[in-house]
Scaffold this motif. Structure first.
Motif, short mmCIF file in Angstrom:
data_model
loop_
_atom_site.label_atom_id
_atom_site.label_comp_id
_atom_site.label_asym_id
_atom_site.label_seq_id
_atom_site.Cartn_x
_atom_site.Cartn_y
_atom_site.Cartn_z
N ALA A 128 39.34 40.47 47.55
CA ALA A 128 40.39 40.92 46.63
C ALA A 128 41.61 41.49 47.35
CB ALA A 128 39.80 41.93 45.65
N PRO A 129 41.45 42.44 48.30
CA PRO A 129 42.65 42.96 48.98
C PRO A 129 43.37 41.89 49.79
CG PRO A 129 40.76 44.41 49.32
CD PRO A 129 40.23 43.14 48.73
N VAL A 130 42.61 41.01 50.43
CA VAL A 130 43.23 39.98 51.27
C VAL A 130 44.05 39.01 50.42
CG1 VAL A 130 42.76 38.04 52.82
CG2 VAL A 130 41.46 40.16 53.05
N SER A 131 43.55 38.69 49.22
CA SER A 131 44.23 37.73 48.36
C SER A 131 45.66 38.16 48.06
CB SER A 131 43.46 37.54 47.05
OG SER A 131 42.17 37.03 47.30
N TYR A 132 45.84 39.45 47.76
CA TYR A 132 47.18 39.95 47.44
C TYR A 132 47.96 40.30 48.70
CZ TYR A 132 46.34 40.06 42.44
OH TYR A 132 46.10 39.69 41.14
N ALA A 133 47.26 40.65 49.78
CA ALA A 133 47.96 41.03 51.01
C ALA A 133 48.61 39.84 51.70
CB ALA A 133 46.99 41.72 51.97
#
Length: 307
Positions: free
Chosen positions: A30-35
């Motif tokens: 989840a964090p990587v997807s938006y980062a």
């Protein structure tokens, strides 16, 4: 999948372990997807709208299709199809173009772990974002199945299946709003604090209207409206984070937000469940609306941080 084939069944404890592992892996994704969005997109508004819209559309179709597959071909075959889709998705990720990443060799492992927490502690804009988000997380707990089902059964006099219609309406609202924000991203991002404040106040009004006018048909419309309004504020919030935090530190900050959001949501669900059980569903909806108003007031007071 191998355990299903060999054992034909999986012990409950092992199944719970698998759920925990999947949740942990999802917590990485989840964090990587938006980062990674700022690394591949120039128009952050359109990119975030497309990402959210495609994810919600996939879930909307996936829930129905998954249930249909399970009913027609069984658990094992459905699980194999899911495994195949994961493999295809992972393979497609290999085609993403390489992004330039600044490697800081002087950083120790401990520094990397606490880097996001230090950024949040030092930046008042990030502290504002997390503080405001906590109000919203508490407010959103009324939509958890164990709580909203009380509203559906007690005030609407409907069965549990009606909750599924509400979820579908909510998802349709998110997709519709995603199309709007994709088309009008520049207008929504011109003044971010207004694009966040207006949906917050509107959702609070809709939440109050739900308990004032407990009607089954109107509730579906309100569910779609809440989904639409929540998406309207999510895009400027995502763009705000991506513009505020350096690209190399963005995944660390997103990870911190994910940890705080998950832990607080778990606690708030227990608290809201207690309130619903002891004081009634009407009080729960009223508290939800109050939290949204408090968040809106906080955003308005600190609006200079969101320009």
């Amino acid at each position: 999948v191998g355990m299903f084939i060999v054992m034909k069944s999986v012990p409950p404890l092992v199944m719970y372990l698998f759920v925990v592992v999947i949740s942990i892996l999802d917590g990485f994704a989840a964090p990587v997807s938006y980062a990674i969005v700022p690394r591949y997109a120039t128009d952050l508004g359109k990119a975030n709208s497309a990402l959210s819209m495609s994810g919600e559309a996939t879930q909307l179709v996936g829930w129905g299709l998954g249930g249909l597959l399970f009913a027609t071909i069984g658990l094992l075959s459905t699980t194999l199809i899911i495994l195949l889709l994961y493999i295809i998705s992972s393979f497609m990720m290999l085609f993403l173009p390489d992004a330039e990443v600044e490697v800081l060799e002087s950083e120790a492992n401990l520094d990397i772990l606490v880097k996001g927490w230090k950024s949040v502690a030092r930046d008042p804009r990030l502290r504002l974002f997390i503080s405001a988000n906590l109000f919203e997380i508490f407010s959103n707990t009324i939509w958890v199945s164990s709580i909203i089902l009380v509203f559906v059964t007690e005030l609407l006099n409907k069965t549990e299946s009606y909750w599924g219609y509400s979820n579908t309406a909510y998802s349709i609202g998110i997709i519709t709003s995603g199309l709007i924000t994709f088309r009008l991203s520049e207008e929504f991002l011109a003044v971010k604090w207004k694009s966040i404040l207006f949906p917050l106040v509107s959702i609070a009004i809709v939440t109050l209207a739900i308990i004032l006018f407990p009607n089954a048909q109107i509730f579906l419309f309100f569910s779609a409206l809440v989904g639409m309004l929540s998406q309207l504020k999510e895009v400027p919030e995502s763009v705000f984070l991506q513009e505020t935090v350096e690209e190399n530190n963005l995944v660390n900050v997103y990870s911190v937000i994910e940890v705080i959001s998950t832990l607080s949501f778990s606690v708030f669900v227990l608290l809201m469940s207690y309130i619903t059980e002891n004081f009634g569903i009407t009080i729960s909806f009223l508290l939800s609306a109050i939290c949204l108003i408090l968040e809106a007031i906080l955003i308005y007071i600190r609006r200079d941080y969101l320009k």
